[in-house]
Scaffold this motif. Structure first.
Motif, short mmCIF file in Angstrom:
data_model
loop_
_atom_site.label_atom_id
_atom_site.label_comp_id
_atom_site.label_asym_id
_atom_site.label_seq_id
_atom_site.Cartn_x
_atom_site.Cartn_y
_atom_site.Cartn_z
N GLU A 152 0.83 -1.22 0.00
CA GLU A 152 0.00 0.00 0.00
C GLU A 152 0.86 1.26 0.00
N SER A 153 1.79 1.35 -0.92
CA SER A 153 2.74 2.45 -0.91
C SER A 153 2.09 3.81 -1.08
N GLN A 154 0.94 3.87 -1.77
CA GLN A 154 0.30 5.15 -2.03
C GLN A 154 -0.29 5.78 -0.77
N ARG A 155 -0.44 5.01 0.29
CA ARG A 155 -1.08 5.53 1.51
C ARG A 155 -0.08 5.80 2.64
N GLN A 156 1.21 5.67 2.38
CA GLN A 156 2.20 5.74 3.45
C GLN A 156 2.24 7.11 4.12
N ARG A 157 2.29 8.19 3.34
CA ARG A 157 2.35 9.52 3.97
C ARG A 157 1.09 9.81 4.76
N GLU A 158 -0.05 9.51 4.19
CA GLU A 158 -1.31 9.73 4.89
C GLU A 158 -1.33 8.99 6.23
N ALA A 159 -0.92 7.71 6.20
CA ALA A 159 -0.93 6.90 7.42
C ALA A 159 0.09 7.40 8.43
N MET A 160 1.27 7.83 7.95
CA MET A 160 2.30 8.35 8.85
C MET A 160 1.81 9.60 9.55
N GLU A 161 1.24 10.53 8.79
CA GLU A 161 0.79 11.79 9.39
C GLU A 161 -0.36 11.57 10.35
N ARG A 162 -1.26 10.61 10.03
CA ARG A 162 -2.33 10.29 10.97
C ARG A 162 -1.76 9.65 12.24
N THR A 163 -0.78 8.77 12.07
CA THR A 163 -0.11 8.17 13.23
C THR A 163 0.49 9.25 14.12
N HIS A 164 1.08 10.28 13.53
CA HIS A 164 1.66 11.39 14.31
C HIS A 164 0.58 12.13 15.08
N ARG A 165 -0.54 12.42 14.43
CA ARG A 165 -1.61 13.13 15.12
C ARG A 165 -2.20 12.29 16.23
N TRP A 166 -2.35 10.99 15.96
CA TRP A 166 -2.85 10.09 17.01
C TRP A 166 -1.87 10.02 18.18
N LEU A 167 -0.57 10.02 17.87
CA LEU A 167 0.42 9.96 18.94
C LEU A 167 0.35 11.21 19.81
N GLN A 168 0.17 12.37 19.23
CA GLN A 168 0.04 13.59 20.03
C GLN A 168 -1.14 13.48 20.98
N ARG A 169 -2.24 12.95 20.49
CA ARG A 169 -3.42 12.76 21.35
C ARG A 169 -3.14 11.75 22.45
N ALA A 170 -2.45 10.66 22.09
CA ALA A 170 -2.12 9.62 23.09
C ALA A 170 -1.20 10.17 24.17
N VAL A 171 -0.19 10.94 23.77
CA VAL A 171 0.75 11.53 24.72
C VAL A 171 0.02 12.46 25.67
N HIS A 172 -0.85 13.31 25.12
CA HIS A 172 -1.61 14.25 25.97
C HIS A 172 -2.48 13.50 26.97
N TYR A 173 -3.19 12.48 26.49
CA TYR A 173 -4.08 11.73 27.38
C TYR A 173 -3.28 10.97 28.44
N PHE A 174 -2.17 10.36 28.02
CA PHE A 174 -1.33 9.60 28.94
C PHE A 174 -0.80 10.48 30.06
N HIS A 175 -0.25 11.63 29.73
CA HIS A 175 0.33 12.50 30.75
C HIS A 175 -0.74 13.13 31.62
N GLU A 176 -1.91 13.33 31.06
CA GLU A 176 -3.04 13.82 31.86
C GLU A 176 -3.45 12.80 32.90
N ARG A 177 -3.43 11.52 32.52
CA ARG A 177 -3.85 10.44 33.43
C ARG A 177 -2.77 10.05 34.43
N THR A 178 -1.51 10.29 34.15
CA THR A 178 -0.41 9.82 35.01
C THR A 178 0.37 10.94 35.68
#
Length: 383
Positions: A152-178
């Protein structure tokens, strides 16, 4: 500070270290047996510990579906529920949604998928993936990522950038909870770098993940059907850019040869179902390559599978007995083979750590690979 580098090989990127968790230090490089559904198949926690394992991987996707987070939480967390007192790392479930779910829909909010067990619909968001793992009592949490297959080479950038946005949300939620937990008492959160097989995207993703307050860096999106040389070409290109101050985790890789080669490129942590899955099919690791214990040539071999091995299997049982167990389809054969393969992996990791500390890693690596490949060739000819 949750990671200490203790020695570095002058001729490669290999290094030893200590990953400091709330359940004690894990010596790196290390291999994590996979206990997908909160069990390393057929083995007790004590048997897993006796192989030398300090950390086990379990999977959020499977555990949220069965037995459910409510059961694990009511039991007092994964450690009390399973009896494993070492470190637990839990994967987010992103790869399992990609590989197992018969129906999935990815949006900016997260992933909606149909259970492979009963067809029920579920939603996994970056925040909910973290919440589940906190409720499990995991020691190391992995964030939800958008996993893309090799083709699925055509979707790599889209998936990477979404992974980055999801990671920012995960980091915020994690540090809020801990945020109220002491530094050495809280669990750890890793980040996952994506980008497929585009070197530029990979460097971009690695830099982004390293810029966030995560406790480790995982290289995701590999071992998804690509040729193995391509995976190592990518790792070699990334090696100089891997952050020095945090552990590096190569997800889903666990062939003995791959451990030596990936450590040479700076990897500290590995996990894979490979050793135990092979064991259950009668394929056992030895210093002279992999053998098929069901082969007729083992019928009268009353020595251990590997005379150099100190595992329970090799100390107490012959290759002929294991051959008999597999031929007779006795469950004990699966258990003894799994113990042997997991101990083999831990012996490799100990050998790698010792060779790095003594400054002879590259010599030890070449010796192992030469013997292992030569032995594999002989086994193929036997077959």
């Amino acid at each position: 500070m949750h990671f200490l580098v203790t020695s570095v090989d002058p001729q490669s990127y290999a290094r030893t270290g200590q990953l400091l968790t709330r359940r004690g230090a894990v010596q790196t490089p290390t291999f994590m047996p996979v206990g997908t559904q909160a069990t390393v198949k057929s083995l007790t926690p004590d048997e897993v510990r006796q192989t030398g394992a300090e950390i086990v991987l379990a999977n959020t996707y499977h555990l949220m579906l069965r037995p459910g987070v409510e059961v694990i939480e009511a039991a007092g967390g994964l450690h009390r529920f399973t009896g494993w007192q070492g470190v637990f790392l839990t994967d987010s479930g992103g790869f399992q949604v990609y590989s197992l779910a018969p129906l999935r829909r990815i949006t900016e909010a997260g992933v909606t998928f149909r259970s492979h067990i009963d067809g029920s619909m579920h939603e996994l968001t970056p925040e909910f993936a973290v919440e589940l793992q906190l409720r499990f009592g995991s020691d190391i949490l992995m964030p939800l990522d958008d996993v893309v297959g090799y083709t699925e080479s055509q979707r790599q950038r889209e998936a990477m950038e979404r992974t980055h946005r999801w990671l920012q949300r995960a980091v915020h939620y994690f540090h809020e909870r801990t945020c109220e937990q002491a530094v050495l008492q809280r669990p750890l959160l890793f980040g996952i770098a994506q980008g497929g097989f585009d070197i530029q995207l990979r460097h971009e993703s690695l830099a982004f993940v390293a810029s966030l307050p995560v406790d480790g860096i995982a290289v995701g999106g590999l071992s998804v059907g690509e040729p193995k040389p391509l995976m190592f070409e990518l790792l070699e290109a990334l090696a100089p850019s891997l952050p020095h101050d945090r552990p590096r985790y190569l997800m889903g890789v666990g062939d003995p040869e791959d451990l030596w080669n990936a450590v040479a490129l700076g990897i500290d942590l590995f996990d894979c179902v490979h050793p135990t899955r092979l064991a259950r099919h009668g394929s056992l690791f030895t210093r002279q390559g992999r053998i098929d214990i069901t082969s007729a040539r083992f019928r009268f071999q009353f020595d251990p599978v590997d005379p150099t091995c100190d595992c329970v299997t090799c100390q107490h049982f012959s290759a002929a007995y294991l051959h008999h167990l597999f031929r007779a389809r006795e469950l004990l054969g699966l258990r003894l083979a799994s113990i042997h393969n997991l101990r083999f992996m831990q012996r490799i990791m100990q050998e790698i750590r010792t060779s790095i500390q003594r400054g002879c890693f590259q010599t030890a690596r070449r010796a192992f690979l030469d013997a292992y490949r030569d032995g594999a060739g002989r086994e193929e000819r036997h077959g």
